[in-house]
Design a protein around this motif. Structure first.
Motif, PDB file in Angstrom:
ATOM      1  N   GLN A  71     -45.672 -10.739  14.749  1.00 45.28           N
ATOM      2  CA  GLN A  71     -46.287 -11.167  13.493  1.00 45.28           C
ATOM      3  C   GLN A  71     -45.529 -10.616  12.289  1.00 45.28           C
ATOM      4  OE1 GLN A  71     -50.374 -10.726  12.556  1.00 45.28           O
ATOM      5  NE2 GLN A  71     -51.117 -11.955  14.274  1.00 45.28           N
ATOM      6  N   ASP A  90     -43.786 -13.585  19.704  1.00 47.53           N
ATOM      7  CA  ASP A  90     -45.186 -13.773  20.095  1.00 47.53           C
ATOM      8  C   ASP A  90     -46.071 -13.232  18.981  1.00 47.53           C
ATOM      9  OD1 ASP A  90     -47.720 -13.814  21.220  1.00 47.53           O
ATOM     10  OD2 ASP A  90     -46.995 -13.290  23.221  1.00 47.53           O
ATOM     11  N   LYS A 132     -49.223 -13.017  18.893  1.00 47.82           N
ATOM     12  CA  LYS A 132     -50.356 -12.202  19.340  1.00 47.82           C
ATOM     13  C   LYS A 132     -49.978 -10.731  19.278  1.00 47.82           C
ATOM     14  CE  LYS A 132     -53.020 -13.106  22.725  1.00 47.82           C
ATOM     15  NZ  LYS A 132     -53.475 -13.317  24.116  1.00 47.82           N
ATOM     16  N   ASP A 133     -48.665 -10.505  19.276  1.00 44.22           N
ATOM     17  CA  ASP A 133     -48.128  -9.144  19.227  1.00 44.22           C
ATOM     18  C   ASP A 133     -47.902  -8.746  17.763  1.00 44.22           C
ATOM     19  OD1 ASP A 133     -46.638  -6.789  20.502  1.00 44.22           O
ATOM     20  OD2 ASP A 133     -45.105  -7.659  19.206  1.00 44.22           O
ATOM     21  N   GLU A 178     -56.148 -19.276  23.319  1.00 44.09           N
ATOM     22  CA  GLU A 178     -54.909 -19.852  23.812  1.00 44.09           C
ATOM     23  C   GLU A 178     -55.207 -20.756  25.003  1.00 44.09           C
ATOM     24  OE1 GLU A 178     -55.152 -16.346  23.314  1.00 44.09           O
ATOM     25  OE2 GLU A 178     -54.541 -16.871  21.277  1.00 44.09           O
ATOM     26  N   SER A 191     -48.725 -16.680  28.038  1.00 44.27           N
ATOM     27  CA  SER A 191     -47.493 -16.365  27.317  1.00 44.27           C
ATOM     28  C   SER A 191     -46.264 -16.892  28.067  1.00 44.27           C
ATOM     29  CB  SER A 191     -47.387 -14.851  27.130  1.00 44.27           C
ATOM     30  OG  SER A 191     -46.128 -14.491  26.624  1.00 44.27           O
ATOM     31  N   GLN A 198     -53.252 -19.769  13.277  1.00 41.91           N
ATOM     32  CA  GLN A 198     -53.188 -19.417  14.687  1.00 41.91           C
ATOM     33  C   GLN A 198     -54.525 -19.715  15.371  1.00 41.91           C
ATOM     34  OE1 GLN A 198     -51.498 -15.491  15.512  1.00 41.91           O
ATOM     35  NE2 GLN A 198     -50.724 -15.466  13.429  1.00 41.91           N
ATOM     36  N   TYR A 247     -50.387 -22.171  21.880  1.00 41.41           N
ATOM     37  CA  TYR A 247     -50.168 -20.721  21.976  1.00 41.41           C
ATOM     38  C   TYR A 247     -49.417 -20.255  20.725  1.00 41.41           C
ATOM     39  CZ  TYR A 247     -49.406 -16.137  24.028  1.00 41.41           C
ATOM     40  OH  TYR A 247     -49.439 -14.785  24.273  1.00 41.41           O
ATOM     41  N   SER A 265     -57.435 -18.959  17.977  1.00 43.45           N
ATOM     42  CA  SER A 265     -57.995 -17.744  18.570  1.00 43.45           C
ATOM     43  C   SER A 265     -58.054 -17.847  20.090  1.00 43.45           C
ATOM     44  CB  SER A 265     -59.401 -17.488  18.007  1.00 43.45           C
ATOM     45  OG  SER A 265     -60.229 -18.622  18.237  1.00 43.45           O
TER      46      SER A 265
END
Length: 529
Positions: free
Chosen positions: A422, A415, A417-418, A474, A478, A470, A390, A472
């Motif tokens: 990033q 996170d 993904k957020d 997961e 989370s 990263q 993740y 793609s």
């Protein structure tokens, strides 16, 4: 070592360890030869292999070779600016070898033969050299202790430049004569002189036993002068040891414009180079961090027309330089605790918009008495991630006061993904530092103290790698990722505190322990019977 052209190389076409197919000879020297090879276990990926070609009966040569492997394995993993050692072994005829990444490009000597470097390119290359040396000077682990490493042979041939789509990457080569900074007997290779005369510090040539990182800073000064002007700062009648010693100990470097009138070097940069070239060790910048700070300020001046920094030279070397971060630190004191956050011992990350650009920060509310005790004590920065399952990491700042056994753990999840997560990770990697803002519980309205924490070269590269690799898809949620990282965090807590009690920059030890064992095993293997 001179090889007749008619001689057939016995290693070309052979496999080492049933894995590495040697295809060509690409370099040779007094101690060994370097070959191009294909790693058949990794899709015929190209690697370089260095094979020792001298009598193993020499304890000194054996230790030098083992040391190069040991240092390259540790430092190459920590810093992208140091050539990486991948493996090691013995050939069928009992010659030791090690495998390293294959570099395609030019060394700095080849580049400087054409012309001096433009200021912008100089700053980019020089900063990367400094980051690599800073990593070495921060040290490597041996038997649970940290030993700073002095390269002792910084010269254009040992600075390799790789070009890729993102620009130029600098690699420092050849840690074969590097020296651990320790007074313990048995840790140094020899008290005799080893080095490249045109780039040696005066104290190196004098054979001082307490040689430290400032010797590398002197060599860097010689290199910087040459990068900017295309000429060496000192002239000698011969290439003898005596001539070069007289030059390094007594000659004054000429003015830049006298050497090359076509090159316009900013005054602050000239001062930095001359400071590095100081004859007395105490007159030089005392560590690579200071050099990096000056280069950062000069770069800011060139691009953003910042105020002059000439006043900082009056404070060197007894007072630490005011870093470029001091401007954004002052702006932190103007910040108020957010109204949507509770008045409680908590912490959270925040991207702060300052006159220096966007800066990563961490805001913490603690009792006022704790803030005063923790501010100037040991600290540790940890990034814990499991990117293969993740794209999230746990960012931890540990503050430790050994006198009263007080430890504060300031942590948050990022996170990736957020978008916000990033951006924070990207900012940490780009800036290489963050501000820690302290708000006292007793007077929570405004920021009371600010602490600037510096990431290591390895940590910055680790963040870059995480951003670019990263997954793609997961494998877990989370929430599960947070629980996984918390578990990993709890396992590390005792180790972190133990390390802080001894040394604030110890870091994780598993890889280092492995390399330490490698070093000891290899020394035993190479020792004369």
């Amino acid at each position: 070592m001179v090889i007749p052209k008619t001689e057939v190389d016995i290693y070309i076409g052979k496999f080492l360890n049933n894995r590495y197919l040697i295809t060509d000879l690409i370099g040779k020297g007094g101690m060994g030869r370097v070959y191009l090879a294909e790693d058949t276990a990794r899709g015929s990926k190209q690697v370089a292999i260095k094979i020792l070609m001298v009598n193993l009966g020499s304890q000194q040569i054996s230790q030098r070779f083992a040391r190069e492997i040991f240092i390259g394995a540790q430092l190459g993993r920590k810093s992208r600016n140091i050539v990486r050692v991948l493996s090691y072994g013995m050939t069928e005829d009992k010659a030791p070898y090690f495998v390293m990444e294959y570099l395609q490009g030019k060394n700095l000597k080849q580049i400087l033969k054409v012309e001096p470097l433009a200021i912008a390119r100089f700053l980019e290359i020089c900063q990367q050299i400094c980051l690599g040396l800073q990593c070495a000077h921060q040290g490597i682990s041996l038997k649970g202790e940290i030993y700073p490493v002095v390269h002792r042979d910084i010269k254009p041939e040992n600075i390799f430049i790789i070009e890729n789509t993102k620009g130029e990457i600098v690699k420092i080569l050849d840690f074969g004569i590097a020296k651990f900074l320790t007074e313990r007997s048995g840790m140094t290779l020899t008290d005799s002189f080893i080095g490249s005369l045109p780039y040696c510090s005066p104290e190196h040539m004098e054979g001082r036993k307490l040689l430290d990182v400032r010797s590398d800073i002197y060599s860097l000064g010689v290199l910087m002068f040459e990068m900017l002007t295309g000429k060496h700062p000192f002239q000698t009648e011969s290439h003898s040891f005596g001539s070069w010693y007289q030059a390094h100990r007594f000659q004054t470097p000429p003015a830049f414009e006298e050497v090359n009138s076509q090159v316009k070097v900013p005054q602050e940069l000239q001062q930095l180079v001359l400071m590095c070239l100081s004859k007395e060790v105490s007159d030089r910048p005392q560590n690579m961090s200071r050099v990096l700070k000056i280069l950062e300020i000069i770069q800011s001046q060139l691009h953003e027309h910042q105020p002059s920094v000439s006043d900082i030279w009056q404070t060197l070397p007894t007072v630490q330089l005011v870093p470029v971060t001091s401007i954004s630190e002052k702006e932190c004191f103007q910040k108020n605790w957010p109204k949507n956050k509770p008045i409680a011992p908590i912490g959270f990350p925040n991207l702060l918009h300052t006159s220096q650009g966007t800066v990563p920060t961490f805001w913490a509310m603690l009792p006022q008495q704790e803030i005063a005790k923790l501010l100037d004590n040991n600290h540790s920065i940890e990034f814990i991630g499991k990117m293969h399952v993740y794209p999230m990491l746990l960012w931890v700042t540990v503050l430790y006061d050994a006198h009263i056994s007080l430890t504060r753990w300031l942590s948050c999840f990022l996170d990736m993904k957020d978008n916000r997560g990033q951006k924070i990770v990207h900012s940490l990697a780009e800036k290489g530092y963050y501000h820690l803002l302290f708000f006292p519980l007793e007077e929570p309205t405004t920021c009371a103290r600010v602490m600037t924490l510096i990431l290591t070269a390895y940590q910055r590269q680790q963040l870059v790698d995480w951003l670019s690799n990263q997954k793609s898809n997961e494998l877990i949620t989370s929430k599960q990722a947070k629980n996984l990282l918390k578990t990993e965090y709890e396992k590390l807590k005792l180790e972190i505190v133990q390390n802080l009690a001894v040394n604030p920059q110890m870091g994780k030890t598993s890889f280092r322990n492995w390399v330490s064992n490698l070093f000891e095993r290899f020394l035993q293997l190479l020792a004369p019977q």
